[in-house]
Design a protein around this motif. Structure first.
Motif, PDB file in Angstrom:
ATOM      1  N   LEU A 108      18.071   3.099  84.844  1.00 21.47           N
ATOM      2  CA  LEU A 108      19.567   2.923  85.204  1.00 21.47           C
ATOM      3  C   LEU A 108      20.038   1.884  84.018  1.00 21.47           C
ATOM      4  O   LEU A 108      20.891   2.099  83.004  1.00 21.47           O
ATOM      5  CB  LEU A 108      20.256   2.571  86.160  1.00 21.47           C
ATOM      6  CG  LEU A 108      21.693   2.205  86.406  1.00 21.47           C
ATOM      7  CD1 LEU A 108      22.456   3.228  86.077  1.00 21.47           C
ATOM      8  CD2 LEU A 108      21.975   1.581  87.722  1.00 21.47           C
ATOM      9  N   GLU A 109      19.202   0.895  83.736  1.00 23.51           N
ATOM     10  CA  GLU A 109      19.745  -0.257  82.846  1.00 23.51           C
ATOM     11  C   GLU A 109      19.318   0.532  81.510  1.00 23.51           C
ATOM     12  O   GLU A 109      20.150  -0.067  80.704  1.00 23.51           O
ATOM     13  CB  GLU A 109      18.774  -1.473  83.067  1.00 23.51           C
ATOM     14  CG  GLU A 109      18.936  -1.884  84.225  1.00 23.51           C
ATOM     15  CD  GLU A 109      18.179  -3.309  84.582  1.00 23.51           C
ATOM     16  OE1 GLU A 109      16.755  -3.384  83.899  1.00 23.51           O
ATOM     17  OE2 GLU A 109      18.255  -4.118  85.533  1.00 23.51           O
ATOM     18  N   LYS A 110      18.328   1.051  81.154  1.00 27.63           N
ATOM     19  CA  LYS A 110      18.046   1.726  79.962  1.00 27.63           C
ATOM     20  C   LYS A 110      19.384   2.771  79.345  1.00 27.63           C
ATOM     21  O   LYS A 110      19.762   2.616  78.300  1.00 27.63           O
ATOM     22  CB  LYS A 110      16.765   2.428  79.900  1.00 27.63           C
ATOM     23  CG  LYS A 110      15.427   1.343  79.749  1.00 27.63           C
ATOM     24  CD  LYS A 110      14.413   2.280  79.937  1.00 27.63           C
ATOM     25  CE  LYS A 110      13.910   3.278  79.032  1.00 27.63           C
ATOM     26  NZ  LYS A 110      12.623   3.955  79.370  1.00 27.63           N
ATOM     27  N   LEU A 111      19.755   3.440  80.564  1.00 32.24           N
ATOM     28  CA  LEU A 111      20.884   4.572  80.280  1.00 32.24           C
ATOM     29  C   LEU A 111      22.225   3.874  79.877  1.00 32.24           C
ATOM     30  O   LEU A 111      22.897   4.210  79.060  1.00 32.24           O
ATOM     31  CB  LEU A 111      20.979   5.225  81.500  1.00 32.24           C
ATOM     32  CG  LEU A 111      19.882   6.296  81.578  1.00 32.24           C
ATOM     33  CD1 LEU A 111      20.013   7.151  83.154  1.00 32.24           C
ATOM     34  CD2 LEU A 111      20.109   7.571  80.872  1.00 32.24           C
ATOM     35  N   ARG A 112      22.434   2.732  80.534  1.00 32.94           N
ATOM     36  CA  ARG A 112      23.626   1.979  80.293  1.00 32.94           C
ATOM     37  C   ARG A 112      23.531   1.379  78.953  1.00 32.94           C
ATOM     38  O   ARG A 112      24.631   1.348  78.305  1.00 32.94           O
ATOM     39  CB  ARG A 112      23.733   0.827  81.234  1.00 32.94           C
ATOM     40  CG  ARG A 112      24.162   1.286  82.923  1.00 32.94           C
ATOM     41  CD  ARG A 112      23.954   0.048  83.824  1.00 32.94           C
ATOM     42  NE  ARG A 112      24.804   0.427  85.054  1.00 32.94           N
ATOM     43  CZ  ARG A 112      24.476  -0.293  86.186  1.00 32.94           C
ATOM     44  NH1 ARG A 112      23.610  -1.495  86.133  1.00 32.94           N
ATOM     45  NH2 ARG A 112      25.224  -0.037  87.305  1.00 32.94           N
ATOM     46  N   THR A 116      26.118   2.695  75.646  1.00 29.64           N
ATOM     47  CA  THR A 116      27.327   1.896  74.774  1.00 29.64           C
ATOM     48  C   THR A 116      27.259   2.473  73.514  1.00 29.64           C
ATOM     49  O   THR A 116      28.396   2.132  72.888  1.00 29.64           O
ATOM     50  CB  THR A 116      27.003   0.402  74.885  1.00 29.64           C
ATOM     51  OG1 THR A 116      25.668   0.303  74.167  1.00 29.64           O
ATOM     52  CG2 THR A 116      26.832  -0.094  76.526  1.00 29.64           C
ATOM     53  N   THR A 117      26.438   3.010  73.061  1.00 27.83           N
ATOM     54  CA  THR A 117      26.450   3.651  71.665  1.00 27.83           C
ATOM     55  C   THR A 117      27.181   4.874  71.399  1.00 27.83           C
ATOM     56  O   THR A 117      27.502   5.416  70.457  1.00 27.83           O
ATOM     57  CB  THR A 117      24.839   3.776  71.085  1.00 27.83           C
ATOM     58  OG1 THR A 117      24.526   5.026  71.630  1.00 27.83           O
ATOM     59  CG2 THR A 117      24.104   2.493  71.085  1.00 27.83           C
ATOM     60  N   CYS A 118      27.457   5.586  72.670  1.00 29.41           N
ATOM     61  CA  CYS A 118      28.074   6.668  72.764  1.00 29.41           C
ATOM     62  C   CYS A 118      29.410   6.570  72.688  1.00 29.41           C
ATOM     63  O   CYS A 118      30.319   7.804  72.579  1.00 29.41           O
ATOM     64  CB  CYS A 118      27.645   7.600  73.971  1.00 29.41           C
ATOM     65  SG  CYS A 118      25.911   7.728  74.096  1.00 29.41           S
ATOM     66  N   LEU A 125      27.557  13.665  64.053  1.00 30.24           N
ATOM     67  CA  LEU A 125      26.186  13.543  63.327  1.00 30.24           C
ATOM     68  C   LEU A 125      25.685  12.142  63.524  1.00 30.24           C
ATOM     69  O   LEU A 125      26.302  11.018  63.463  1.00 30.24           O
ATOM     70  CB  LEU A 125      26.409  13.748  61.793  1.00 30.24           C
ATOM     71  CG  LEU A 125      25.201  14.154  60.993  1.00 30.24           C
ATOM     72  CD1 LEU A 125      24.456  15.511  61.523  1.00 30.24           C
ATOM     73  CD2 LEU A 125      25.564  13.977  59.499  1.00 30.24           C
ATOM     74  N   THR A 126      24.245  11.931  63.515  1.00 29.00           N
ATOM     75  CA  THR A 126      23.807  10.793  63.641  1.00 29.00           C
ATOM     76  C   THR A 126      22.810  10.394  62.442  1.00 29.00           C
ATOM     77  O   THR A 126      23.013  11.306  61.786  1.00 29.00           O
ATOM     78  CB  THR A 126      22.534  10.604  64.907  1.00 29.00           C
ATOM     79  OG1 THR A 126      21.603  11.850  64.537  1.00 29.00           O
ATOM     80  CG2 THR A 126      23.181  10.925  66.069  1.00 29.00           C
ATOM     81  N   SER A 127      22.615   9.024  62.213  1.00 28.61           N
ATOM     82  CA  SER A 127      21.856   8.911  61.001  1.00 28.61           C
ATOM     83  C   SER A 127      20.560   9.879  60.769  1.00 28.61           C
ATOM     84  O   SER A 127      20.177  10.258  59.597  1.00 28.61           O
ATOM     85  CB  SER A 127      21.375   7.364  60.865  1.00 28.61           C
ATOM     86  OG  SER A 127      20.510   7.108  61.988  1.00 28.61           O
ATOM     87  N   HIS A 262      18.163  10.080  67.640  1.00 25.47           N
ATOM     88  CA  HIS A 262      18.529   8.451  67.347  1.00 25.47           C
ATOM     89  C   HIS A 262      17.527   7.848  66.731  1.00 25.47           C
ATOM     90  O   HIS A 262      16.501   8.120  67.112  1.00 25.47           O
ATOM     91  CB  HIS A 262      19.353   8.083  68.547  1.00 25.47           C
ATOM     92  CG  HIS A 262      20.418   8.771  69.257  1.00 25.47           C
ATOM     93  ND1 HIS A 262      21.783   8.588  68.558  1.00 25.47           N
ATOM     94  CD2 HIS A 262      20.445   9.629  70.166  1.00 25.47           C
ATOM     95  CE1 HIS A 262      22.442   9.334  69.427  1.00 25.47           C
ATOM     96  NE2 HIS A 262      21.674  10.267  70.310  1.00 25.47           N
ATOM     97  N   ASP A 263      17.984   6.764  66.059  1.00 30.49           N
ATOM     98  CA  ASP A 263      16.918   5.856  65.620  1.00 30.49           C
ATOM     99  C   ASP A 263      17.233   4.712  66.992  1.00 30.49           C
ATOM    100  O   ASP A 263      17.662   3.649  66.691  1.00 30.49           O
ATOM    101  CB  ASP A 263      17.416   4.870  64.438  1.00 30.49           C
ATOM    102  CG  ASP A 263      17.241   5.954  63.004  1.00 30.49           C
ATOM    103  OD1 ASP A 263      16.222   6.696  62.995  1.00 30.49           O
ATOM    104  OD2 ASP A 263      18.234   6.202  62.402  1.00 30.49           O
ATOM    105  N   THR A 264      16.013   5.024  67.738  1.00 28.98           N
ATOM    106  CA  THR A 264      16.126   3.874  68.933  1.00 28.98           C
ATOM    107  C   THR A 264      14.794   4.018  69.358  1.00 28.98           C
ATOM    108  O   THR A 264      13.975   5.012  69.504  1.00 28.98           O
ATOM    109  CB  THR A 264      16.992   4.288  70.082  1.00 28.98           C
ATOM    110  OG1 THR A 264      16.847   3.516  71.045  1.00 28.98           O
ATOM    111  CG2 THR A 264      16.815   5.940  70.411  1.00 28.98           C
TER     112      THR A 264
END
Length: 435
Positions: A108-112, A116-118, A125-127, A262-264
């Motif tokens: 849940l914490e990772k999803l939250r 925020t980036t969405c 389009l993403t990088s 995504h770059d994540t």
């Protein structure tokens, strides 16, 4: 109305198919790279040719002069906000009642954090997607410099969706960097969406309506949420009473699949076993096959949703192949819901395979080989360097050579007139049958 318009292509060309096309099964490929289970969310770099992949050299006495092309946009955020929020809200409700395990809370914490980036970026389009198109265009200039050198002309058109427009711009930047004298025309307009993003609503609606019941039945066989739910939730009764576990699992897998856009360093694949990923992919594979490919179960008609686009390919080439001093490309940018049926109506490789037993579809047909993010179809045209002669063409699906549905004694090269005649006859038969 069920119309049978089958072809002899695979049989007549089988002798010329490189054995590398059958080197690995989907299960082997996915075992080696779990990200392939993402279906239409696969990052193009996971399917593009390896550095040691070599295209067949130009036929003796010939050179490439024209590329006829259609491409999907690059990697993007998920389009539907509920794909994120359905999962987050389900976990938040459970957390409110202390029904999450430590892993559930961590998820849940990772999803939250990622969500925020969405904000205000759904479908964009993403990088990663931008880089995919830069890479594709750069390789086009490396493989076919004759097409883009001197006073080359590139006509690039996109659907009116911003991720497609930016994908087009990324490729055109590479062409301009390759040749400062190149002439590039970019255009975006509703006026040509009739062929760039056409779906023949009746054709696709018929296939989709038939597919829903079939996919739901296969979901009961292929989606097993019990283990995943035991990892995230600490109360099986709470899950049974409050959560549609199959829907939740499929939604969470969508998020996990698209993280490669995504770059994540955030990943959710660790929540699933390899077998679960494989079965969730099999379900998506069946779904896409039924709705957009030549599936007998839905009438084999979905590829004909792109009859206007195929006509545009033919008519555009007709205006160019007779020009002895022309070199350049016609580029079209759109969506995977076009690339898939287009690859089937063109009969590229085994894209239009007719598979009756859907439970065994994964052994014969894999969606990620056709329509990853930034997937593309390139028809490369060749003319004699001296004098007159047949115009030849070869097809690249995601930059790899594939068979075409006419006879040839020089694979991967085919006579354009033979191919043109074949497609025109195919379209004529279809239009006649639907009167």
């Amino acid at each position: 109305m069920k119309i049978t318009l089958q072809v002899q292509s695979l049989a007549c060309c089988l002798f010329f198919i490189p054995s590398v096309l059958f080197a690995q099964s989907a299960r082997e490929e996915i075992h080696n790279n779990i990200k392939l289970t993402a279906s239409n969310y696969v990052d193009y770099t996971n399917i593009q040719p390896s550095a040691d992949y070599k295209l067949t050299p130009s036929p003796k006495g010939y050179e490439p002069f024209y590329i006829n092309h259609y491409s999907r946009h690059g990697s993007r955020w998920l389009i539907n906000g509920s794909q994120y929020t359905d999962v987050i809200e389900t976990l938040q409700r459970a957390n409110k009642y202390n029904k999450l395990t430590d892993k559930g809370i961590e998820t849940l914490e990772k999803l939250r954090e990622f969500h925020t980036t969405c904000i205000d970026r759904l479908g964009e389009l993403t990088s990663v997607g931008e880089r995919q198109h830069h890479g594709i265009a750069k390789r086009m200039t490396e493989h076919f410099p004759e097409v883009f050198n001197k006073n080359a002309y590139v006509d690039a058109r996109s659907t009116v969706v911003i991720r497609c427009i930016l994908s087009m711009e990324a490729e055109c930047e590479e062409f301009a960097a390759f040749n400062k004298n190149i002439r590039i025309h970019n255009d975006v307009s509703e006026s040509f969406q009739w062929y760039l993003n056409a779906h023949h609503p009746q054709v696709i609606r018929d296939a989709t309506s038939k597919s829903h019941e079939i996919v739901d039945a296969y979901a009961m066989k292929l989606v097993h949420p019990e283990r995943l739910c035991s990892v995230l939730f600490n109360d099986p009764q709470y899950v049974s009473n409050n959560i549609n576990a199959v829907f939740f699992t499929r939604r969470l897998f969508d998020v996990a699949s698209n993280m490669q856009s995504h770059d994540t360093n955030i990943s959710f694949y660790d929540l699933f076993t390899e077998e679960e990923c494989y079965d969730l992919w099999r379900l998506k594979n069946i779904d896409w096959y039924l709705r957009y490919a030549g599936a007998p179960a839905t009438g084999s008609m979905a590829p004909y949703s792109q009859d206007k686009l195929l006509t545009n390919f033919i008519e555009t080439a007709d205006t160019i192949v007779s020009k002895k001093d022309f070199n350049g490309a016609t580029l079209r940018f759109g969506h995977e819901t076009v690339v898939l049926p287009l690859s089937c109506i063109l009969e590229l490789g085994n894209c239009n395979a007719q598979i009756e037993n859907l439970y065994e579809l994964d052994q014969h047909w894999a969606n990620y080989r056709i329509f990853a993010m930034a997937c593309n179809i390139q028809l490369i045209y060749y003319r004699p360097t001296k004098g007159n002669g047949d115009i030849l063409v070869k097809a690249l699906l995601n930059e790899k050579e594939v068979t075409l549905p006419v006879k040839t004694d020089s694979y991967p090269y085919y006579k354009w007139n033979d191919l043109r005649e074949y497609y025109i006859n195919k379209l004529d038969k279809y239009h006649e049958s639907t009167k």
